[in-house]
Design a protein around this motif. Structure first.
Motif, mmCIF file in Angstrom:
data_model
loop_
_atom_site.group_PDB
_atom_site.id
_atom_site.type_symbol
_atom_site.label_atom_id
_atom_site.label_comp_id
_atom_site.label_asym_id
_atom_site.label_seq_id
_atom_site.Cartn_x
_atom_site.Cartn_y
_atom_site.Cartn_z
ATOM 1 N N GLU A 147 0.838 -1.193 0.000
ATOM 2 C CA GLU A 147 0.000 0.000 0.000
ATOM 3 C C GLU A 147 0.873 1.243 0.000
ATOM 4 O O GLU A 147 2.032 1.214 0.415
ATOM 5 N N LEU A 148 0.303 2.334 -0.474
ATOM 6 C CA LEU A 148 1.019 3.610 -0.506
ATOM 7 C C LEU A 148 1.325 4.102 0.903
ATOM 8 O O LEU A 148 0.509 3.960 1.813
ATOM 9 N N GLY A 149 2.510 4.688 1.071
ATOM 10 C CA GLY A 149 2.834 5.410 2.294
ATOM 11 C C GLY A 149 3.137 4.585 3.513
ATOM 12 O O GLY A 149 3.437 5.139 4.569
ATOM 13 N N LYS A 150 3.067 3.260 3.431
ATOM 14 C CA LYS A 150 3.355 2.425 4.599
ATOM 15 C C LYS A 150 4.834 2.045 4.617
ATOM 16 O O LYS A 150 5.466 1.899 3.577
ATOM 17 N N ASN A 151 5.346 1.855 5.816
ATOM 18 C CA ASN A 151 6.756 1.544 5.995
ATOM 19 C C ASN A 151 6.955 0.029 5.948
ATOM 20 O O ASN A 151 6.345 -0.700 6.726
ATOM 21 N N TYR A 152 7.823 -0.433 5.030
ATOM 22 C CA TYR A 152 8.078 -1.872 4.884
ATOM 23 C C TYR A 152 9.569 -2.165 4.979
ATOM 24 O O TYR A 152 10.394 -1.400 4.452
ATOM 25 N N ALA A 153 9.899 -3.289 5.622
ATOM 26 C CA ALA A 153 11.265 -3.809 5.560
ATOM 27 C C ALA A 153 11.402 -4.609 4.274
ATOM 28 O O ALA A 153 10.542 -5.418 3.933
ATOM 29 N N LEU A 154 12.495 -4.376 3.563
ATOM 30 C CA LEU A 154 12.704 -5.008 2.261
ATOM 31 C C LEU A 154 13.296 -6.405 2.418
ATOM 32 O O LEU A 154 14.260 -6.605 3.166
ATOM 33 N N VAL A 155 12.708 -7.368 1.711
ATOM 34 C CA VAL A 155 13.175 -8.758 1.702
ATOM 35 C C VAL A 155 13.426 -9.148 0.246
ATOM 36 O O VAL A 155 12.581 -8.910 -0.613
ATOM 37 N N ILE A 156 14.603 -9.729 -0.024
ATOM 38 C CA ILE A 156 14.956 -10.039 -1.419
ATOM 39 C C ILE A 156 15.403 -11.491 -1.577
ATOM 40 O O ILE A 156 15.967 -12.087 -0.662
ATOM 41 N N ASP B 74 17.052 -2.464 5.035
ATOM 42 C CA ASP B 74 16.499 -1.164 4.646
ATOM 43 C C ASP B 74 14.984 -1.172 4.770
ATOM 44 O O ASP B 74 14.343 -2.215 4.642
ATOM 45 N N THR B 75 14.423 0.008 5.004
ATOM 46 C CA THR B 75 12.971 0.167 4.968
ATOM 47 C C THR B 75 12.606 1.113 3.825
ATOM 48 O O THR B 75 13.334 2.062 3.520
ATOM 49 N N SER C 204 13.160 4.864 3.367
ATOM 50 C CA SER C 204 12.715 5.576 4.566
ATOM 51 C C SER C 204 13.654 5.383 5.747
ATOM 52 O O SER C 204 13.552 6.093 6.742
ATOM 53 N N GLY C 205 14.574 4.427 5.648
ATOM 54 C CA GLY C 205 15.529 4.264 6.746
ATOM 55 C C GLY C 205 16.143 2.879 6.785
ATOM 56 O O GLY C 205 16.128 2.134 5.799
ATOM 57 N N ARG C 206 16.695 2.563 7.931
ATOM 58 C CA ARG C 206 17.295 1.255 8.173
ATOM 59 C C ARG C 206 16.539 0.605 9.327
ATOM 60 O O ARG C 206 16.093 1.282 10.255
ATOM 61 N N THR C 207 16.430 -0.723 9.282
ATOM 62 C CA THR C 207 15.680 -1.415 10.335
ATOM 63 C C THR C 207 16.366 -1.274 11.696
ATOM 64 O O THR C 207 15.729 -1.426 12.726
ATOM 65 N N LYS C 208 17.665 -0.991 11.695
ATOM 66 C CA LYS C 208 18.389 -0.829 12.961
ATOM 67 C C LYS C 208 18.709 0.624 13.272
ATOM 68 O O LYS C 208 19.307 0.921 14.292
#
Length: 497
Positions: free
Chosen positions: A316-325, A338-339, A353-357
């Motif tokens: 969804e738009l605008g939500k913060n997600y942690a990236l998984v590859i 990364d988020t 938007s940032g880093r998970t840590k």
């Protein structure tokens, strides 16, 4: 280049089909590896089966396999011969991470990203004179792998440069032997000596280190701005840290409305995004045909042992997600750290938007890197300040004292008023982060931030002290502990609160 724009338009139009086909190719290719046999890749036909069988991985979870590959074993995570490892440049872990780089990852991801970046740029600016001169790039270094000297490891930029085709090497400066020098301070001086003689039309690199080089060039040449050295300079391709806080810094040193800036999202693990629109900041097209299959963890589920992931059609738009590859180098359901947030779903565009840590949540305020960078940028604009680097950490509650945040900021140009800068920083954080605002109400949990204007070269001194000077190394923007902040103050002889 025109043909490649057609291919990019294809995955813009059919994103889910492109990712589904790529997923099947990854599974099929890796089915006879040790990892593929362990998780039954041979009879996986759907994404749901893949998610059910294969756990979400951290670096620590994959490390036993990576270590064996580094020692010379093959066909563990990916069938191709692995001869290169990208050494993660982050400063958050004392132990470096070593990411396998397969021939497919080099060709179909990293190099493809570099070529697409040029294709997109030329498509945006068809009148470009980019190819009349050379591209300046600041790389890291590489060395033989300590476990197996037949293979090598280093910064991903060094791995890419070392393997560039001859035609690409001819288009860049400085020469490879200088670009890959290990001693950062010696490298800078040599780069200055060689590159001021060239017709440089573009640059690529991390904003912080690129600025260090440009500033040194002005000191040596006595020129007032970079266009007096390279009058045909037209493009800076940047990544690794958000450009917002540095935009004014570069405008001062490259005073031209015709100068273009293009953001890319490239990391040791792969090349993921390219800014594909003129005039947009921090927003990149998610590249869907690079041998990388994407999943996303909603941040409210990130800490769960095996969190539920979303596929591209579920975000969804605008939500913060942690990236998984999952990649064509054998990283399977890997949490990159990364988020991201989606700014568009047609086509899929993201911003980092940032880093998970990298966050501050000592009091439930949930301040992320994106918040910090937006607040810093507004505070700079309001006070005429220009920064070179910053970091922040919590001030923990003590008997009779409220908690807060402490900021270390190195200014290239001091704010008209540090108090005004602090007020705008605080006000902006309250406007964009409701959790922070709630904790700041009547100073209930958080008092006004404490901001220290750090001496020149403070962050460079700390990176030198840590043995992480140059390359792609960067300063953690936020931390939920005071470790980095107190180290930086101690190294520079600055007293905190």
């Amino acid at each position: 280049m025109k043909k490649r724009i057609h291919d990019i338009d294809l995955f813009r139009k059919y994103p889910h089909e492109v990712q589904a086909e790529l997923f099947q190719n990854l599974i099929s290719t890796a089915k006879n590896t040790e990892w593929g046999r362990k998780y039954g890749y041979a009879d996986i036909t759907t994404m749901a089966q893949f998610q059910e069988r294969v756990p979400v991985s951290t670096y620590e979870g994959l490390y036993p396999y990576i270590e064996r590959v580094m020692k010379g074993e093959q066909n563990l995570l990916w069938p191709s011969k692995i001869e290169w490892f990208a050494k993660s440049s982050g400063t958050t872990n004392a132990r470096s991470k070593y990411i396998p780089v397969s021939p497919e990852a080099l060709e179909e991801c990293h190099y493809k990203g570099g070529k697409d970046m040029l294709s997109i740029y030329v498509n945006l600016y068809p009148e470009t004179k980019l190819f009349t001169g050379k591209g300046l790039s600041i790389g890291g270094s590489h060395r033989p792998n300590e476990f197996n000297t037949k293979t090598s490891c280093g910064d991903v930029s060094a791995v890419i440069m070392q393997n560039l085709p001859i035609w690409a090497e001819a288009m860049r400066t400085p020469p490879l032997k200088v670009a890959l020098m290990d001693n950062w301070e010696e490298k800078i001086e040599k780069m200055v000596e060689l590159t001021v003689q060239e017709n440089v039309t573009s640059m690529s690199g991390v904003p912080t280190w690129t600025y260090v080089l440009l500033k040194r060039i002005l000191e040596v040449t006595g020129k007032s701005n970079i266009l007096e050295v390279w009058p045909n300079l037209e493009l800076f391709t940047h990544g690794a840290v958000a450009f917002g806080p540095y935009r004014q810094l570069f405008r001062e040193i490259i005073p031209s409305d015709k100068m273009n800036y293009l953001e890319v999202y490239n990391a040791s693990e792969g090349f993921f995004g390219i800014q594909d629109q003129a005039g947009t900041e921090d927003e990149m097209l998610l590249m869907l045909d690079y041998g990388v299959y994407y999943e996303f963890i909603p941040m409210d589920q990130f800490e769960e042992e095996n969190p539920k992931t979303l596929t591209l059609d579920q975000v969804e738009l605008g939500k913060n997600y942690a990236l998984v590859i999952s990649t064509n180098a054998g990283l399977w359901r890997y949490k990159i750290g990364d988020t991201v947030k989606f700014t568009s779903l047609d086509p899929y565009r993201i911003k980092i938007s940032g880093r998970t840590k990298h966050f501050i949540n000592a009091f439930g305020e949930e301040v992320i890197v994106e918040n910090a960078e937006e607040a810093i940028t507004k505070a700079c604009n309001a006070t005429g300040a220009i920064i070179t680097n910053f970091t922040a950490a919590p001030v923990y509650m003590e008997s009779g004292k409220r908690g807060g945040h402490e900021w270390l900021i190195e200014f290239e140009k001091e704010p008209s008023s540090l108090q005004r800068f602090t007020e705008v920083l605080d006000t902006t954080l309250r406007e964009i982060n409701s959790d922070y605002d709630a904790k700041r109400q009547k100073d209930i949990a958080l008092q006004e931030p404490i901001v220290h204007a750090m001496p020149p070269n403070s962050f460079m001194n700390w990176l030198r002290h840590k043995g992480k000077l140059g390359g792609q190394n960067k300063v953690p923007r936020l931390s939920n502990s005071r470790e980095y902040l107190e180290e930086i103050m101690e190294v520079n002889g600055v007293r905190g609160i």
